[in-house]
Write a protein that holds these residues in place. Structure first.
Motif, short mmCIF file in Angstrom:
data_model
loop_
_atom_site.label_atom_id
_atom_site.label_comp_id
_atom_site.label_asym_id
_atom_site.label_seq_id
_atom_site.Cartn_x
_atom_site.Cartn_y
_atom_site.Cartn_z
N LEU A 154 -3.22 -0.85 -4.44
CA LEU A 154 -1.81 -1.31 -4.02
C LEU A 154 -0.85 -0.59 -5.15
CD1 LEU A 154 -2.46 -4.89 -2.85
CD2 LEU A 154 -2.30 -2.81 -1.39
N LEU A 155 0.22 -0.60 -4.75
CA LEU A 155 1.17 -0.31 -5.71
C LEU A 155 2.15 -1.42 -6.31
CD1 LEU A 155 2.39 2.87 -3.87
CD2 LEU A 155 0.90 2.69 -5.82
N ARG A 156 2.58 -1.37 -7.47
CA ARG A 156 3.23 -2.43 -8.28
C ARG A 156 4.06 -1.73 -9.49
NH1 ARG A 156 1.53 -4.45 -12.88
NH2 ARG A 156 -0.75 -4.47 -13.66
N LEU A 157 5.16 -2.39 -9.64
CA LEU A 157 5.83 -1.90 -10.93
C LEU A 157 4.99 -2.56 -12.19
CD1 LEU A 157 9.48 -2.67 -9.98
CD2 LEU A 157 8.47 -0.68 -10.15
N SER A 192 0.86 -1.20 0.17
CA SER A 192 0.09 -0.02 -0.19
C SER A 192 0.83 1.18 0.08
CB SER A 192 -0.73 0.02 0.87
OG SER A 192 -0.01 0.15 2.60
N ASP A 193 0.35 2.47 -0.33
CA ASP A 193 0.91 3.51 -0.05
C ASP A 193 1.91 3.83 1.11
OD1 ASP A 193 -0.92 3.87 -2.27
OD2 ASP A 193 -0.60 6.06 -2.45
N ALA A 194 0.97 3.46 2.38
CA ALA A 194 1.51 3.79 3.69
C ALA A 194 2.75 2.59 3.78
CB ALA A 194 0.49 3.41 4.58
N LEU A 203 -1.33 -10.34 1.03
CA LEU A 203 -0.76 -10.35 -0.31
C LEU A 203 -1.40 -9.43 -1.22
CD1 LEU A 203 -0.49 -14.07 -1.25
CD2 LEU A 203 1.35 -12.82 -0.28
N GLY A 204 -2.59 -8.84 -0.47
CA GLY A 204 -3.05 -7.48 -1.28
C GLY A 204 -4.42 -7.90 -1.81
N TYR A 205 -4.95 -9.22 -1.77
CA TYR A 205 -5.97 -9.36 -2.83
C TYR A 205 -7.39 -8.97 -2.19
CZ TYR A 205 -2.64 -11.54 -5.87
OH TYR A 205 -1.70 -12.23 -6.72
#
Length: 631
Positions: A496-499, A460-462, A555-557
């Motif tokens: 969420l953030l990813r490349l 996450s950003d945080a 895992l962000g799901y």
């Protein structure tokens, strides 16, 4: 041009001014009775240039030294007065020290009472004066033998002053208005009047000003310069201001300031470059108690050295003045330090910047900040400060410390490689090179996170900001993330953030179970089913499903809103949008839980769980029973 006299008591300062201007500056009955100046006096005369020269007559007696210091706060030219019969005396030496520590570099010497000395005595005193002036900024000041008895030398001195007035560059009119108050009184039919020297900027009839440090408003009803009404006064003038507003005679006195409101920022801690008087009896030690004289103000405090433990006579060092009460101070202001007990000059120096602020800095950090700002050129000082404080500075603090007007500050920033960010109501400035390095660091930090969590979507950003917490302030990191998303350097996936090239891989069984859960959560709208209800619908054991949700949530799901509630990212995004809607609709950008419950219709208990989750992930910020959007 403002000329200040200096010299020992009874050496003829007041008489000399009367001969030059025709005005007697001794206005107090006690001064008439005792035949000596007690308080500062003022006179003026046109010496032939079509513009009046202002004269400030200061007391020469050591008991009235504080009055002398109030009178020389803003002078362009020093007139050192030495009597030929007495010669150089203690107050001659101390007054010259004051002038030198204040940086006064233009002046002349009036060798008075020459009718009481022969030629040999006059030559000897002149030699003593030359030796006294040699190590000071007035070393080239010419000496004019004069006599009040027959007027000898007065015309030559007057001619020299007129020539000096023509050659002296006018004070720059830049910066905000500042006036050091040295007198205040009331006049029948006019009301409150204050007088003082204009150190910077300009003021016009009708302007609103701030009395500092008190913080009271005043409106300028009228202006007089040398007794004549004018519509405007500018830097380099002495003037009288007739004031109205929320200010009375009891509110203002010598030592106060009248300022443009934009620079009203009194401080108890002030970074300075301090110099110990070259003829001081002892070094200036750390935490020495002092009487500070700045402008027309006198204030108690201590000297906290930022380098070394002592300043030897004649030497300089960076220090911080820690005052008993706040004062407004700006870069370049000169000050004098006296000992509280013996009441003698022990040093002086130049203000670098107010040093207030909530942050507690080490001595090394305070020294680096003071050294960075200790440059006459504002752009050079700002650049050095940004390098010394790579996490950024509050731009307003620097602008105030330099007394820059709005257009001057805008011009300064436009010509520099600086990145600007909003921090609440303030603007944060960051070195442009450091900003570019941070933008390069973001994808690198995210790649490191992906390497540690290959099966997760991303942080996450945080979480990403926490990983970079020592490298930039939160506002800067938020701005960097926004830039990276706009440029496609980072991708937003399920909040969420990813490349862009990152593809998390779940096991086939995990993908299958998640695909069965997502429709059930989506069907619940803003009130998705709890874990137990999901387990019943899926025909699973609750504990097994809870373990799966916890793992898949890490895992962000899924988003763990509460221990038994998991939401889809799209649902959380919808709930966050409703919070933003409430904040935008309110006058102060805030809302409470009851308003949010009514807007979402999710019930009281779930409202509290959702709002606390939004707080945890940095979407909202809680304070005093209400919330506002964190971004």
């Amino acid at each position: 041009m403002i000329v200040a006299t200096a010299g020992h008591v009874d050496h003829g300062k007041t008489t000399l001014i009367r001969l030059l201007t025709g005005i007697d500056t001794d206005r107090l009955p006690e001064e008439k009775q005792r035949g000596m100046s007690i308080d500062i006096g003022f006179a003026h005369a046109d010496l032939g240039n079509g513009q009046a020269v202002g004269f400030v007559d200061v007391p020469g007696h050591e008991r009235f030294a504080r009055n002398m210091l109030a009178g020389v706060a803003a002078v362009d030219f020093a007139l050192l007065v030495v009597a030929a019969d007495d010669g150089v005396m203690p107050q001659t030496v101390e007054h010259l020290a004051v002038l030198d520590l204040l940086g006064v570099a233009h002046g002349a010497v009036a060798l008075t009472k020459t009718d009481r000395a022969d030629a040999a005595r006059i030559a000897a005193v002149a030699a003593d004066i030359a030796a006294l002036l040699a190590p000071t900024g007035l070393r080239d000041a010419p000496v004019f033998p004069v006599s009040a008895i027959d007027g000898m030398g007065i015309e030559a001195l007057r001619t020299h002053l007129a020539r000096a007035q023509r050659g002296l560059a006018a004070r720059a009119q830049n910066g905000n208005f500042r006036l050091a108050v040295d007198r205040s009184f009331t006049l029948p039919g006019a009301g409150l009047v204050v007088t003082g020297a204009v150190l910077s900027g300009s003021v016009a009839v009708g302007d609103s000003l701030m009395l500092s440090p008190a913080g009271l408003w005043a409106r300028v009803r009228g202006i007089r310069v040398h007794g004549e009404p004018v519509m405007q006064a500018v830097a380099g003038m002495r003037c009288a201001l007739n004031l109205a507003g929320d200010i009375g005679r009891e509110d203002v006195g010598r030592g106060d300031w009248l300022l443009a409101a934009a620079v009203h920022a009194p401080a108890r801690r002030i970074d300075v470059r301090v110099q110990a008087w070259r003829q001081a009896d002892a070094p200036l030690l750390h935490w020495t108690p002092v009487q500070l004289h700045l402008g027309a103000a006198e204030q108690s405090g201590h000297v906290a050295l930022l380098e070394g433990k002592a300043v030897a006579p004649g030497e300089t060092a960076h220090a911080q003045l820690v005052l008993d009460r706040p004062l407004p101070a700006f870069y370049g202001d000169r000050f004098i330090l006296r000992s509280p007990s013996a009441q003698r000059v022990i040093g002086g120096g130049k203000v670098i910047a107010p040093a207030e602020g909530g942050q507690r800095l080490s001595r090394a950090a305070r020294l680096a900040r003071a050294q960075a700002q200790d440059a006459p050129d504002a752009a050079q000082a700002l650049s050095a400060l940004l390098h010394a404080e790579p996490l950024g500075i509050a731009l307003r603090d620097f602008v105030q410390s330099r007394n820059l007007a709005t257009d001057e500050a805008a011009q300064l920033v436009s010509g520099m490689d600086i990145a600007l960010f909003q921090q609440g109501d303030a603007t944060l400035a960051l070195d442009g090179g450091y900003w570019q390095a941070l933008l390069s660091r973001l994808p690198q930090a995210l790649a490191e996170w992906h390497a540690l969590h290959p099966d997760a979507i991303g942080p996450s950003d945080a979480v990403l900001m926490q990983r970079l917490r020592g490298e930039a302030r939160p506002e800067v990191l938020q701005a960097a993330i926004r830039w990276a998303l706009e440029q496609g350097v980072l991708v937003r996936d399920r909040r969420l953030l990813r490349l862009p090239g990152h593809s998390p891989q779940l096991l086939a069984a995990d993908r299958e179970l998640l695909a069965r859960i997502e429709p059930l959560l989506r069907a619940g709208g803003l009130r998705p089913p709890i874990v137990g209800e999901l387990a019943a619908a899926l025909g699973m054991e609750r504990e097994a499903l809870l373990a799966f949700c916890e793992r898949i949530g890490r895992l962000g799901y899924l988003e763990p809103v509460a221990p038994n509630r998991y939401f889809l990212s799209e649902t959380v995004a919808a709930l966050a949008a409703m919070a933003d809607e409430l904040a935008r609709a309110s006058d102060n950008g805030e809302f409470d839980a009851a308003q949010y419950r009514n807007r979402t219709g999710i019930g009281r208990n779930l409202t509290i769980e959702v709002l606390e989750y939004l707080d945890r992930v940095g979407i909202t910020r809680y304070a005093g029973g209400r919330r506002r959007m964190a971004g």
